[in-house]
Design an enzyme around this catalytic site. Sequence first.
Site, PDB file in Angstrom:
ATOM      1  N   GLN A  34       0.327  -1.348   0.131  1.00 16.27           N
ATOM      2  CA  GLN A  34      -0.262  -0.436  -0.058  1.00 16.27           C
ATOM      3  C   GLN A  34       0.742   1.539   0.365  1.00 16.27           C
ATOM      4  O   GLN A  34       0.716   2.724  -0.876  1.00 16.27           O
ATOM      5  CB  GLN A  34      -0.937  -0.096   1.441  1.00 16.27           C
ATOM      6  N   HIS A  61       2.224   3.083  -3.217  1.00 21.02           N
ATOM      7  CA  HIS A  61       1.215   4.006  -3.921  1.00 21.02           C
ATOM      8  C   HIS A  61       1.311   5.553  -4.124  1.00 21.02           C
ATOM      9  O   HIS A  61       1.243   5.998  -5.206  1.00 21.02           O
ATOM     10  CB  HIS A  61       0.097   3.645  -3.244  1.00 21.02           C
ATOM     11  N   GLU A  90     -10.458   1.302   3.133  1.00 20.04           N
ATOM     12  CA  GLU A  90     -10.584   1.257   1.904  1.00 20.04           C
ATOM     13  C   GLU A  90     -10.566  -0.194   2.240  1.00 20.04           C
ATOM     14  O   GLU A  90     -10.697  -1.512   1.149  1.00 20.04           O
ATOM     15  CB  GLU A  90      -9.152   1.970   0.877  1.00 20.04           C
ATOM     16  N   HIS A  91      -9.114  -1.218   2.662  1.00 12.17           N
ATOM     17  CA  HIS A  91      -8.611  -2.480   2.195  1.00 12.17           C
ATOM     18  C   HIS A  91      -8.493  -2.829   3.551  1.00 12.17           C
ATOM     19  O   HIS A  91      -7.633  -2.183   4.523  1.00 12.17           O
ATOM     20  CB  HIS A  91      -7.581  -2.263   1.627  1.00 12.17           C
ATOM     21  N   ASP A 104      -6.858  -6.583  -5.728  1.00  8.68           N
ATOM     22  CA  ASP A 104      -6.162  -5.224  -6.813  1.00  8.68           C
ATOM     23  C   ASP A 104      -6.531  -5.772  -8.158  1.00  8.68           C
ATOM     24  O   ASP A 104      -6.470  -5.061  -8.595  1.00  8.68           O
ATOM     25  CB  ASP A 104      -4.818  -5.078  -6.707  1.00  8.68           C
ATOM     26  N   HIS A 163     -53.824  15.292  -7.798  1.00 13.03           N
ATOM     27  CA  HIS A 163     -53.830  13.841  -6.835  1.00 13.03           C
ATOM     28  C   HIS A 163     -55.064  13.104  -6.953  1.00 13.03           C
ATOM     29  O   HIS A 163     -55.363  12.004  -7.395  1.00 13.03           O
ATOM     30  CB  HIS A 163     -53.291  13.608  -6.536  1.00 13.03           C
TER      31      HIS A 163
END
Length: 799
Positions: free
Chosen positions: A618, A621, A687-688, A721, A780
């Site tokens: 990670q 990145h 996220e993970h 991934d 209506h």
Amino acid sequence: MVLPILPLIDDLASWNSKKEYVSLVGQVLLDGSSLSNEEILQFSKEEEVPLVALSLPSGKFSDDEIIAFLNNGVSSLFIASQDAKTAEHLVEQLNVPKERVVVEENGVFSNQFMVKQKFSQDKIVSIKKLSKDMLTKEVLGEVRTDRPDGLYTTLVVDQYERCLGLVYSSKKSIAKAIDLGRGVYYSRSRNEIWIKGETSGNGQKLLQISTDCDSDALKFIVEQENVGFCHLETMSCFGEFKHGLVGLESLLKQRLQDAPEESYTRRLFNDSALLDAKIKEEAEELTEAKGKKELSWEAADLFYFALAKLVANDVSLKDVENNLNMKHLKVTRRKGDAKPKFVGQPKAEEEKLTGPIHLDVVKASDKVGVQKALSRPIQKTSEIMHLVNPIIENVRDKGNSALLEYTEKFDGVKLSNPVLNAPFPEEYFEGLTEEMKEALDLSIENVRKFHAAQLPTETLEVETQPGVLCSRFPRPIEKVGLYIPGGTAILPSTALMLGVPAQVAQCKEIVFASPPRKSDGKVSPEVVYVAEKVGASKIVLAGGAQAVAAMAYGTETIPKVDKILGPGNQFVTAAKMYVQNDTQALCSIDMPAGPSEVLVIADEDADVDFVASDLLSQAEHGIDSQVILVGVNLSEKKIQEIQDAVHNQALQLPRVDIVRKCIAHSTIVLCDGYEEALEMSNQYAPEHLILQIANANDYVKLVDNAGSVFVGAYTPESCGDYSSGTNHTLPTYGYARQYSGANTATFQKFITAQNITPEGLENIGRAVMCVAKKEGLDGHRNAVKIRMSKLGLIPKDFQ
């Protein structure tokens, strides 16, 4: 000197009704035993009282909360004599200035900060009991005079402490001044009470009363109205004030009201962009100025334009002074570095960090440390939008020409055509190996299988009442734009994670967008291969906000899409948020996005090499990636083994410089149990989420917030991934609390339908008419009534 009376506030509800009295006194004591942390901060930040003291009960507030009070407007801490050790702790351990800690001695608090005054217990009065008579009594009890006429010398100053004049007060004039909240004095020439402005119109609002150090003179702080204090129509009885900043503020306020349209000042007020530009210009000239004369000249110019901006936005010098006073009270201060864009960028060699590549370590009981570890980088939304908006508007208005211009500017590539149309030329597949094709084919097939299984095969039908059939059925979003980032890594995986579900959902047109390579103006052959496999019609050769704008609004050769999906940097995210909220674009997005992140939960039995590899996968990145390890009952030996594994593996990675900077702000949080670790993870909403713990599958049921979960020692994030089949386009920045990762339904919308028979109308019609009548929507109601009447289901005279 302030008056020796100290109003005590134990609930904020009493404040508004007594505010004017407290303002006259100029000080207040907040009851820490009754007020919450939030209430204390709210008062000290928002209310303009010169002296805000806080009675500090033992044990109620943490050290960090106490420092926050002192940093946000609380001037002094009042501590009971029995809690003297608390005072020692504040001064010796937290470095709180000694003069800001007031310990009771024999029932008296001797305040030494800002004002020197002794407050005895009998002078600490509940704000609820405060009255005009009480204030008058306190003033008259404090001030004294040796004049034969019994009058008190009174200095009158404005809110900026500028002297307006010297007058005299009597006991009755003081009482009347407090009663009216106005400037009221005693006229020796007329031998009567003098209400300032009663005949001239130049009145005064009374703001505060205080005495001098010997208590033989009064000071009235007032807000002067109209032309001035003196009968000669000057602001002061000692003549006009020098122009200065206060004079400039007054002049600009006047010009805001009556400056001619053709004047420069009016132009500044009408053109905020020009005013901002002048402020930046003058600030730059000030930094370049040399010598006393030039510096003072350029500073004066800057002050003029800065004050014009303040006046234009209804901000006064007093507001600025209040902020300065607040900052003066801070006991902890910021590092004070300038923003990166204002300093020279250091050379790359100087930027590299040195030493071991290790994570910080904090215990879960360290709330401040945990909060810091779980805090995400602040998004400078307003600054980013300021840069992004012109790009979007230019592409929207000028189409391909603007897109090509930005591609040359930001990507360093001069193109003649911003679009690559299918079928894609063979030259774009050059460099693609058979091994890579096989890897991509396997990944595409696994993602297809998992997402095809999510595709609804039947229409959902429910008969809610006899004769009332409700249904829901999916339809693909017709045109989708898929953003494939470039930047520091080639990401064909993102292309397949977005392209395959779009193909499974049967979207009619799939458009890719990816920044071209600087070397040859092409995108990577892997991305082109995936585009061909999923049936993309076009690849937009652009990145950033300009690519998002091109797909959202369309250009001469790029179709306008209905939804834009895919991760990107902060500029891409800002552009997606912009077009989502622009009705001219009529374009939705998948989700907000931030830097990529992982949270690993590991216990004593976890393989340290596995843990380290997951953290580093990670970290590579980007330097802003979030990497967190939550350890469950980890020994010191285990922690060191993990740190060593991280360091040794990181040194073997090509992107070690990025990893080093990321790990420098990453953390190991130590927990005492699995439930505590999962609770922390749910709060963070990663996220993970990777579970490297014993019986990992048993704990999946405790996961409430996460983009995707990787269960067990042999399930690295990398598999998700690329090739396991789940989608790697996941919510970041805590949005896993509200959003799902990309899935088949992301590329669909769901339409509902209803089919009602006469029997069904009879069953629900009266309910419809009843509710419609209550809402006043007769149209209506009639739509049902007419049908039921023709069916003979209601009487003709039904109302």
